[in-house]
Scaffold this motif. Structure first.
Motif, PDB file in Angstrom:
ATOM      1  N   CYS A  84       0.812  -1.231   0.000  1.00 42.40           N
ATOM      2  CA  CYS A  84       0.000   0.000   0.000  1.00 42.40           C
ATOM      3  C   CYS A  84       0.838   1.271   0.000  1.00 42.40           C
ATOM      4  N   GLU A  85       2.114   1.170  -0.343  1.00 41.57           N
ATOM      5  CA  GLU A  85       3.014   2.327  -0.234  1.00 41.57           C
ATOM      6  C   GLU A  85       2.574   3.497  -1.110  1.00 41.57           C
ATOM      7  N   TRP A  86       2.214   3.211  -2.370  1.00 41.78           N
ATOM      8  CA  TRP A  86       1.851   4.303  -3.281  1.00 41.78           C
ATOM      9  C   TRP A  86       0.598   5.026  -2.796  1.00 41.78           C
ATOM     10  N   GLY A  87      -0.433   4.281  -2.450  1.00 41.88           N
ATOM     11  CA  GLY A  87      -1.675   4.903  -1.993  1.00 41.88           C
ATOM     12  C   GLY A  87      -1.492   5.684  -0.708  1.00 41.88           C
ATOM     13  N   ALA A  88      -0.609   5.199   0.163  1.00 41.12           N
ATOM     14  CA  ALA A  88      -0.400   5.855   1.451  1.00 41.12           C
ATOM     15  C   ALA A  88       0.118   7.273   1.279  1.00 41.12           C
ATOM     16  N   ILE A  89       1.131   7.437   0.442  1.00 35.01           N
ATOM     17  CA  ILE A  89       1.711   8.770   0.277  1.00 35.01           C
ATOM     18  C   ILE A  89       0.853   9.644  -0.628  1.00 35.01           C
ATOM     19  N   THR A  90       0.200   9.037  -1.638  1.00 34.43           N
ATOM     20  CA  THR A  90      -0.600   9.804  -2.597  1.00 34.43           C
ATOM     21  C   THR A  90      -1.851  10.388  -1.965  1.00 34.43           C
ATOM     22  N   TYR A  91      -2.542   9.599  -1.161  1.00 33.48           N
ATOM     23  CA  TYR A  91      -3.840  10.022  -0.642  1.00 33.48           C
ATOM     24  C   TYR A  91      -3.769  10.732   0.701  1.00 33.48           C
ATOM     25  N   TYR A  92      -2.779  10.405   1.527  1.00 32.01           N
ATOM     26  CA  TYR A  92      -2.771  10.965   2.885  1.00 32.01           C
ATOM     27  C   TYR A  92      -1.435  11.610   3.273  1.00 32.01           C
ATOM     28  N   GLY A  93      -0.340  10.962   2.942  1.00 38.70           N
ATOM     29  CA  GLY A  93       0.959  11.499   3.339  1.00 38.70           C
ATOM     30  C   GLY A  93       1.291  12.804   2.654  1.00 38.70           C
ATOM     31  N   GLY A  94       1.151  12.831   1.328  1.00 34.30           N
ATOM     32  CA  GLY A  94       1.447  14.051   0.576  1.00 34.30           C
ATOM     33  C   GLY A  94       0.585  15.234   0.966  1.00 34.30           C
ATOM     34  N   PRO A  95      -0.738  15.067   1.044  1.00 38.44           N
ATOM     35  CA  PRO A  95      -1.610  16.193   1.401  1.00 38.44           C
ATOM     36  C   PRO A  95      -1.400  16.725   2.819  1.00 38.44           C
ATOM     37  N   ALA A  96      -0.844  15.905   3.732  1.00 36.64           N
ATOM     38  CA  ALA A  96      -0.721  16.327   5.135  1.00 36.64           C
ATOM     39  C   ALA A  96       0.083  17.618   5.266  1.00 36.64           C
ATOM     40  N   LYS A  97       1.160  17.754   4.503  1.00 32.90           N
ATOM     41  CA  LYS A  97       2.036  18.922   4.633  1.00 32.90           C
ATOM     42  C   LYS A  97       1.283  20.213   4.338  1.00 32.90           C
ATOM     43  N   ALA A  98       0.473  20.207   3.274  1.00 33.94           N
ATOM     44  CA  ALA A  98      -0.295  21.410   2.928  1.00 33.94           C
ATOM     45  C   ALA A  98      -1.323  21.743   3.993  1.00 33.94           C
ATOM     46  N   MET A  99      -1.698  20.750   4.802  1.00 26.67           N
ATOM     47  CA  MET A  99      -2.665  20.973   5.876  1.00 26.67           C
ATOM     48  C   MET A  99      -2.015  21.530   7.137  1.00 26.67           C
ATOM     49  N   GLY A 100      -0.688  21.564   7.164  1.00 31.74           N
ATOM     50  CA  GLY A 100      -0.012  21.986   8.382  1.00 31.74           C
ATOM     51  C   GLY A 100       0.074  20.868   9.403  1.00 31.74           C
ATOM     52  N   VAL A 101      -0.074  19.626   8.945  1.00 28.56           N
ATOM     53  CA  VAL A 101      -0.002  18.445   9.816  1.00 28.56           C
ATOM     54  C   VAL A 101       1.331  17.738   9.574  1.00 28.56           C
ATOM     55  N   ARG A 102       2.003  17.355  10.649  1.00 33.21           N
ATOM     56  CA  ARG A 102       3.258  16.610  10.538  1.00 33.21           C
ATOM     57  C   ARG A 102       2.942  15.153  10.227  1.00 33.21           C
ATOM     58  N   TYR A 103       3.709  14.579   9.319  1.00 35.89           N
ATOM     59  CA  TYR A 103       3.404  13.226   8.848  1.00 35.89           C
ATOM     60  C   TYR A 103       4.538  12.257   9.146  1.00 35.89           C
ATOM     61  N   LEU A 104       4.187  11.136   9.774  1.00 34.01           N
ATOM     62  CA  LEU A 104       5.127  10.039  10.010  1.00 34.01           C
ATOM     63  C   LEU A 104       4.525   8.769   9.425  1.00 34.01           C
ATOM     64  N   GLU A 105       5.396   7.907   8.968  1.00 32.02           N
ATOM     65  CA  GLU A 105       4.960   6.686   8.307  1.00 32.02           C
ATOM     66  C   GLU A 105       5.618   5.477   8.958  1.00 32.02           C
ATOM     67  N   TYR A 106       4.821   4.461   9.207  1.00 32.14           N
ATOM     68  CA  TYR A 106       5.342   3.200   9.726  1.00 32.14           C
ATOM     69  C   TYR A 106       5.026   2.106   8.711  1.00 32.14           C
ATOM     70  N   LYS A 107       6.043   1.688   7.947  1.00 34.22           N
ATOM     71  CA  LYS A 107       5.864   0.626   6.963  1.00 34.22           C
ATOM     72  C   LYS A 107       6.091  -0.713   7.646  1.00 34.22           C
ATOM     73  N   ILE A 108       5.115  -1.587   7.549  1.00 37.10           N
ATOM     74  CA  ILE A 108       5.255  -2.867   8.231  1.00 37.10           C
ATOM     75  C   ILE A 108       6.248  -3.762   7.490  1.00 37.10           C
ATOM     76  N   GLU A 109       6.836  -4.667   8.207  1.00 30.89           N
ATOM     77  CA  GLU A 109       7.654  -5.715   7.618  1.00 30.89           C
ATOM     78  C   GLU A 109       6.730  -6.852   7.173  1.00 30.89           C
ATOM     79  N   PRO A 110       7.167  -7.683   6.212  1.00 28.39           N
ATOM     80  CA  PRO A 110       6.313  -8.793   5.761  1.00 28.39           C
ATOM     81  C   PRO A 110       5.792  -9.658   6.910  1.00 28.39           C
ATOM     82  N   GLU A 111       6.609  -9.853   7.946  1.00 31.65           N
ATOM     83  CA  GLU A 111       6.203 -10.695   9.066  1.00 31.65           C
ATOM     84  C   GLU A 111       5.069 -10.080   9.889  1.00 31.65           C
ATOM     85  N   GLU A 112       4.824  -8.781   9.709  1.00 30.80           N
ATOM     86  CA  GLU A 112       3.748  -8.118  10.444  1.00 30.80           C
ATOM     87  C   GLU A 112       2.412  -8.204   9.706  1.00 30.80           C
ATOM     88  N   SER A 113       2.425  -8.731   8.485  1.00 31.72           N
ATOM     89  CA  SER A 113       1.213  -8.848   7.687  1.00 31.72           C
ATOM     90  C   SER A 113       0.628 -10.250   7.799  1.00 31.72           C
TER      91      SER A 113
END
Length: 520
Positions: A428-457
């Motif tokens: 889900c990496e592309w959708g994560a940054i395209t829909y929520y991560g990228g827009p956060a900056k323009a909103m004045g919201v700080r954005y952090l991302e936690y990408k899971i490892e395969p073993e967490e899925s």
């Protein structure tokens, strides 16, 4: 323009001010730089020509009849100059648009639907919705359609009739044969799945003598805005992204002096966003199911769209930014926190999913969050339906945590400086940054991302570590969105590595501590 200046500054026969209105006039920069500002500098100290005269001379002047009625004050004179200039010399330059917008806004609260709308004001506001060749066509016959990859918007600055039966908009114009256009007023034109659910609006523009429009059942004195309530509604991301933000972009500049005609009418959706709708229009929405004919002095069919959860102030008709939109939301929902520094304790909102992309060890996550000093509020998707209350909950939080999904759209209600932590499932990496991560900056919201490892899925245990689903998500995506969605969106849950995730939350808290005195 010379006769305007001569009239305004011809004070009896005592003082004359002689200047030229040629040169580079016709260009607003040169008009102000070489005429208006020098005129102020030269004449301001005269104070209408009387300030420095002896008292005896003033009394003598008072007895003499004036041949011309002059302005009472210089500001009134200057406003008059600009207004008359703007009327005589139409220009695409934005400075006069700003003047006209300010003046129309000052009167907006005095109007009601029973009062005739200022035609010039309507034309000015509608004209802002079209640019380039579209504006040329608009200026020519009062009607223009802008065609974009995401949306269509048609604008009419002429009396129109909207016949709700069959969703037909009549735009009379005697100087051309009748032309039929079909518009689906929803900002997702490129997505066939969404647009199948949207009813078409037929626009008939041109000579209507052969096929005259039906008689009016209702007459309105404000502009109509037509948009659809279907598409991907039922998903908060699409509701905000394709209806609410485009509605703000298109209509905010009208200052509530318009009426919404909502096709594919859904009462629950109108109720859900009632506070937003009531701030953008001072009138009840029209449900086309009544099959009546409504007449308006002008109309906008369709909504302008910029990007995912985005608002480009350079393209916005009113020059609005995402910051302006968030301020509008805070006012609409009466939200108290503008910035995280307004909050008194570190509160974390955890979006708890129940069907897909669930946190399988959610309680352990909550225990760890509380151990870090956060007050944790857990919310489920059904809670998000009640925006009047839920927006206040989000606005009271300094951190929001959730797996990739529509619930993260609620970052729009976070105070400035808050932190949004998105847990990114496998694939889900592309959708994560395209829909929520990228827009956060323009909103004045700080954005952090936690990408899971395969073993967490959960997919790791369903397919095995060597399966293409785990090792090569692109091979699944290449089969199309439906194949991708069935595996990574609808078929995946997450079991967070608490020690690794803790580092992300510690980082979030450090960000907050730079602006929030938690110990106060």
């Amino acid at each position: 323009m010379h006769y305007i200046i001569w009239t305004l500054f011809f004070f009896q026969d005592e003082i004359a001010v002689v200047f030229s209105s040629k040169g580079f006039t016709g260009n607003v920069f040169h008009d102000f730089k070489e005429i208006i500002i020098p005129l102020i500098n030269t004449t301001r100290h005269f104070r209408s020509g009387f300030k420095d005269f002896p008292q005896a001379d003033l009394k003598k002047m008072e007895k003499q009849p004036r041949r011309v009625v002059n302005c009472a004050t210089l500001p009134i004179c200057l406003v008059s100059i600009v207004l008359v200039y703007a009327t005589l010399f139409q220009s695409n330059d934005t400075i006069f648009e700003s003047w006209g917008y300010s003046l129309s806004n000052s009167r907006s609260n005095l109007r009601s639907e029973s009062t005739n709308i200022d035609v010039d004001s309507q034309e000015f506001l509608l004209r802002r919705l079209v640019r380039g060749d579209d504006r040329v066509r608009f200026d020519s016959d009062g009607f223009s359609c802008h065609i974009d990859v995401h949306y269509d918007v048609c604008v009419a600055n002429t009396p129109v009739r909207i016949y709700n039966k069959g969703l037909t908009v009549y735009v009379p114009y005697d100087h051309q044969p009748l032309v039929k256009r079909i518009v689906k007023p929803y900002a997702r034109k490129e997505d066939e799945t969404a647009m199948i659910r949207v009813s078409p609006v037929q626009i008939l523009h041109g000579n209507s003598t052969i096929n005259p429009p039906p008689a009016c059942n209702f007459n309105h004195n404000v502009t109509a805005v037509v948009f659809a309530n279907k598409g991907f509604t039922g998903n908060v991301f699409h509701e905000i992204n394709e209806i609410i933000i485009p509605l703000f972009i298109t209509t905010r500049q009208f200052r509530s002096r318009l009426k919404f005609v909502v096709t594919d009418f859904e009462r629950w959706l109108v109720d859900k966003y009632s506070r937003v709708i009531s701030q953008l229009s001072a009138y009840d929405v029209i449900n086309p199911d009544d099959r009546s004919v409504h007449c308006f002095p002008g109309a906008v069919i369709g909504l302008e769209y910029h990007d995912n959860l985005a608002l480009n102030n350079h393209d916005s008709p009113g020059g609005y930014s995402m910051s302006d939109f968030r301020k509008f939301l805070r006012e609409s929902y009466n939200l108290k926190a503008n910035h995280v520094s307004d909050l008194r304790k570190p509160t974390l909102l955890l979006i708890s999913r129940r069907n897909t992309r669930r946190f399988l060890n959610e309680q352990e996550m909550v225990d760890m969050m509380e151990g870090l000093g956060f007050q944790v509020i857990r919310v489920e998707p059904k809670t998000m339906m009640y925006l009047n209350e839920f927006s206040e909950v989000v606005n009271s939080c300094s951190v929001m945590v959730g797996a990739h999904g529509a619930g993260l759209t609620n970052e729009i209600f976070l105070p400035d400086g808050a932190v949004m932590v998105q847990v990114v499932p496998l694939g889900c990496e592309w959708g994560a940054i395209t829909y929520y991560g990228g827009p956060a900056k323009a909103m004045g919201v700080r954005y952090l991302e936690y990408k899971i490892e395969p073993e967490e899925s959960s997919l790791f245990y369903t397919y095995g570590k060597d399966h293409p689903v785990i090792k090569d998500p692109e091979s699944v995506s290449s089969k199309g969105y439906r194949a991708f969605r069935s595996v990574y969106v609808d078929g995946q849950d997450v079991k967070i590595n608490l020690e690794r995730f803790k580092k992300t939350l510690v980082e979030a808290k450090k960000i907050l501590e730079t602006s929030i005195p938690f110990n106060r």
